[in-house]
Design a protein around this motif. Sequence first.
Motif, PDB file in Angstrom:
ATOM      1  N   GLY A 106       0.835  -1.197   0.000  1.00  0.00           N
ATOM      2  CA  GLY A 106       0.000   0.000   0.000  1.00  0.00           C
ATOM      3  C   GLY A 106       0.872   1.250   0.000  1.00  0.00           C
ATOM      4  O   GLY A 106       0.541   2.253  -0.626  1.00  0.00           O
ATOM      5  N   TYR A 107       1.967   1.173   0.724  1.00  0.00           N
ATOM      6  CA  TYR A 107       2.894   2.317   0.771  1.00  0.00           C
ATOM      7  C   TYR A 107       3.349   2.665  -0.651  1.00  0.00           C
ATOM      8  O   TYR A 107       3.311   3.827  -1.072  1.00  0.00           O
ATOM      9  N   ASP A 173      -7.758   9.573   3.798  1.00  0.00           N
ATOM     10  CA  ASP A 173      -7.998   8.194   4.232  1.00  0.00           C
ATOM     11  C   ASP A 173      -9.512   7.992   4.240  1.00  0.00           C
ATOM     12  O   ASP A 173     -10.253   8.930   4.570  1.00  0.00           O
ATOM     13  N   SER A 177      -6.365   5.520  10.154  1.00  0.00           N
ATOM     14  CA  SER A 177      -5.758   4.327  10.753  1.00  0.00           C
ATOM     15  C   SER A 177      -5.530   4.431  12.252  1.00  0.00           C
ATOM     16  O   SER A 177      -5.536   3.426  12.947  1.00  0.00           O
ATOM     17  N   ASP A 202      -7.865   6.641   0.251  1.00  0.00           N
ATOM     18  CA  ASP A 202      -7.037   5.523   0.688  1.00  0.00           C
ATOM     19  C   ASP A 202      -7.897   4.669   1.611  1.00  0.00           C
ATOM     20  O   ASP A 202      -8.247   5.087   2.721  1.00  0.00           O
ATOM     21  N   ALA A 204      -7.294   1.646   3.010  1.00  0.00           N
ATOM     22  CA  ALA A 204      -6.552   0.547   3.639  1.00  0.00           C
ATOM     23  C   ALA A 204      -7.368  -0.133   4.740  1.00  0.00           C
ATOM     24  O   ALA A 204      -7.347  -1.360   4.871  1.00  0.00           O
ATOM     25  N   THR A 233      -5.098  -1.501   0.359  1.00  0.00           N
ATOM     26  CA  THR A 233      -4.052  -2.494   0.581  1.00  0.00           C
ATOM     27  C   THR A 233      -4.661  -3.878   0.811  1.00  0.00           C
ATOM     28  O   THR A 233      -5.793  -3.989   1.296  1.00  0.00           O
ATOM     29  N   SER A 235      -3.050  -5.978   2.692  1.00  0.00           N
ATOM     30  CA  SER A 235      -2.280  -6.472   3.835  1.00  0.00           C
ATOM     31  C   SER A 235      -3.060  -6.445   5.141  1.00  0.00           C
ATOM     32  O   SER A 235      -2.557  -6.878   6.166  1.00  0.00           O
ATOM     33  N   LYS A 236      -4.281  -5.941   5.115  1.00  0.00           N
ATOM     34  CA  LYS A 236      -5.002  -5.807   6.383  1.00  0.00           C
ATOM     35  C   LYS A 236      -6.139  -6.836   6.424  1.00  0.00           C
ATOM     36  O   LYS A 236      -5.861  -8.006   6.629  1.00  0.00           O
ATOM     37  N   GLY A 242       0.265  -6.396  -0.542  1.00  0.00           N
ATOM     38  CA  GLY A 242       0.082  -5.735  -1.836  1.00  0.00           C
ATOM     39  C   GLY A 242      -0.805  -4.517  -1.699  1.00  0.00           C
ATOM     40  O   GLY A 242      -1.666  -4.463  -0.816  1.00  0.00           O
TER      41      GLY A 242
HETATM   42  C1  PLP Z   1      -4.103   4.351   5.673  1.00  0.00           C
HETATM   43  C2  PLP Z   1      -2.968   3.502   5.224  1.00  0.00           C
HETATM   44  N1  PLP Z   1      -2.526   3.623   3.949  1.00  0.00           N
HETATM   45  C3  PLP Z   1      -1.514   2.888   3.488  1.00  0.00           C
HETATM   46  C4  PLP Z   1      -0.876   1.961   4.285  1.00  0.00           C
HETATM   47  C5  PLP Z   1       0.264   1.178   3.723  1.00  0.00           C
HETATM   48  O1  PLP Z   1      -0.155  -0.099   3.376  1.00  0.00           O
HETATM   49  P1  PLP Z   1       0.874  -1.322   3.374  1.00  0.00           P
HETATM   50  O2  PLP Z   1       1.010  -1.777   4.780  1.00  0.00           O
HETATM   51  O3  PLP Z   1       0.247  -2.319   2.478  1.00  0.00           O
HETATM   52  O4  PLP Z   1       2.158  -0.793   2.841  1.00  0.00           O
HETATM   53  C6  PLP Z   1      -1.313   1.789   5.616  1.00  0.00           C
HETATM   54  C7  PLP Z   1      -0.740   0.827   6.551  1.00  0.00           C
HETATM   55  O5  PLP Z   1       0.303   0.393   6.652  1.00  0.00           O
HETATM   56  C8  PLP Z   1      -2.367   2.586   6.092  1.00  0.00           C
HETATM   57  O6  PLP Z   1      -2.774   2.482   7.348  1.00  0.00           O
END
Ligand code: PLP
Length: 390
Positions: A106-107, A173, A177, A202, A204, A233, A235-236, A242
Motif C-alpha cells: 500500500g505504501y 484516508d 488508521s 485511501d 486501507a 491495501t 495487507s489488512k 500488496g
Molecule cells: C491508511 C494507510 N494507507 C496505506 C498503508 C500502507 O499499506 P501497506 O502496509 O500495504 O504498505 C497503511 C498501513 O500500513 C495505512 O494504514
Amino acid sequence: MKYIFKKLTEAKEKGLYRGDFKYLDSCQAPRVEIDGREIILLGSNNYLGLCNDARLKEAAVQAVNQYGVGAGGSRLTTGSYVLHRKLEEKIAEFKGTESSIVFNTGYMANVGVISTLCDRKWVIFCDKYNHASIIDGCLLSRARLIRYKHCDMKDLERKIREYKGENNLIVTDGVFSMEGDLAPLSDIIKLAKEHEMLIMVDDAHGMGVLGENGSGTVSYFNANEDVDIQMGTLSKAAASVGGYVAGKKYLIDYLRNFSRSFIFSTALPPASIAVSLESIDIIRNDVNRRNYLKELTQWFKEELEFAGFHVTDTITPIIPLIVGDAGKTVEFFKNLLEDGIYVPAIRPPAVPKGSSRLRISLMATHTYNDLQYVLDKVKLHGKRLGVIEG
Ligand SMILES: Cc1ncc(COP(=O)(O)O)c(C=O)c1O
C-alpha cells in the motif's frame, strides 16, 4: 557518527525510541506466542481474522506448487503471472471501477499514484491525519501540499478558496488508521464537484469491514461514481500483501507506464496474489464474519465508554485509547503486556505530539471472554495511570 547517536538518545529521552520489537512465534491470531508466553493480541490489522484461514493457506500452497516461490522479475519484464491479471480484474470488479493495478505494498501504491499523477503544477489538499505514505507521495510529487484540519470541511473549503490552482487533488484516508473514524466523504465530494477537483481515497482500513460486501468506504458512502482514485491495501483485512489503485482505464494505463514504484520493483510472488484472490471472495461472501466484528466492536466500545474512556464515535474496529504523554503510554503498554495483553503503543510521528495512545483493534476471531479480561485490565491500569478517574 555523533549525529546518529544524538538522534537516538533524544528519541530515548522522549519515550519515542523503537528497538524492543515483540517477535511473534505463532500465527497472527487473537492469541499469539511471544517469548514463550501466550498473549492476547489486540492491535492487529487482521480485522477479519483471515491470516490463519485454512482456505487462504491452501490457496498459497497450490500457487507455490504450480508457480514456485519467487516472481523472478518486475511486472514490466518477466514477473507478470496470469494470477496478477486475474487479481487486477477482480479488484476492479469488487471496487466498481473500470480497471485496477497492483503494487507491492500500500505504501508503494500511495507513493506511486500521487507522485506519478501530480507535479509542481498541482495543489494537493490533504487531511492532517492522512497516512504517512500519502504524505510521502505528495512530497515526492513536488506539488504544493496544503494540509487541512482533520475532517474539518470548513477548513478545507477555506483553504480551497485560498490555494486552489490549475490542477487540484483532495486526498483522504477512508478510515483513519489511528483514529478509526471515517472521512466525511459526501461533503468532500460536494466541495470537489463545486471546485472541479479530483478525489483520491485511501481505503486501507475500510476494505473487508465497511460497504456492500465489504468492498470499503467508497461503497459505504455510495460514491463509486464520484471518487476518481480508489487506493487500498491487501495487507489488512485481506490477510495478504500488496497495494492497489482502482479507477478509470486511462488512469491505470498511465500508472502502468509511468509509476516508478510499480515499474522498478520485483513483482509480488504468485502465492501472495493467490491469497488475495481467495480472500476477496471470502470477504464478499462471509457476511457473518463482518457482522460479528461489528457487534463485538460496539459492545467493547460501550464498555470502555462506560468505564470513562473517551472513545471515537465510529463503526470501525479501530479503537484508540488516548493517553497523551508518550512515556505514560509506554508504561500502560508494559503493564498490559505483563498481564498477557499486547496492544501497540503509538507515539509521534505516527500521531500528533501529546496524543500518544494504545491502538486497540479487534478481529472477527476475538471472543467475548478474552475481551472481558482485557476490559478488566485496561480499566485497572487506566485508573492507576490517571487516564480515567479512579
Ligand atoms: C491508511 C494507510 N494507507 C496505506 C498503508 C500502507 O499499506 P501497506 O502496509 O500495504 O504498505 C497503511 C498501513 O500500513 C495505512 O494504514
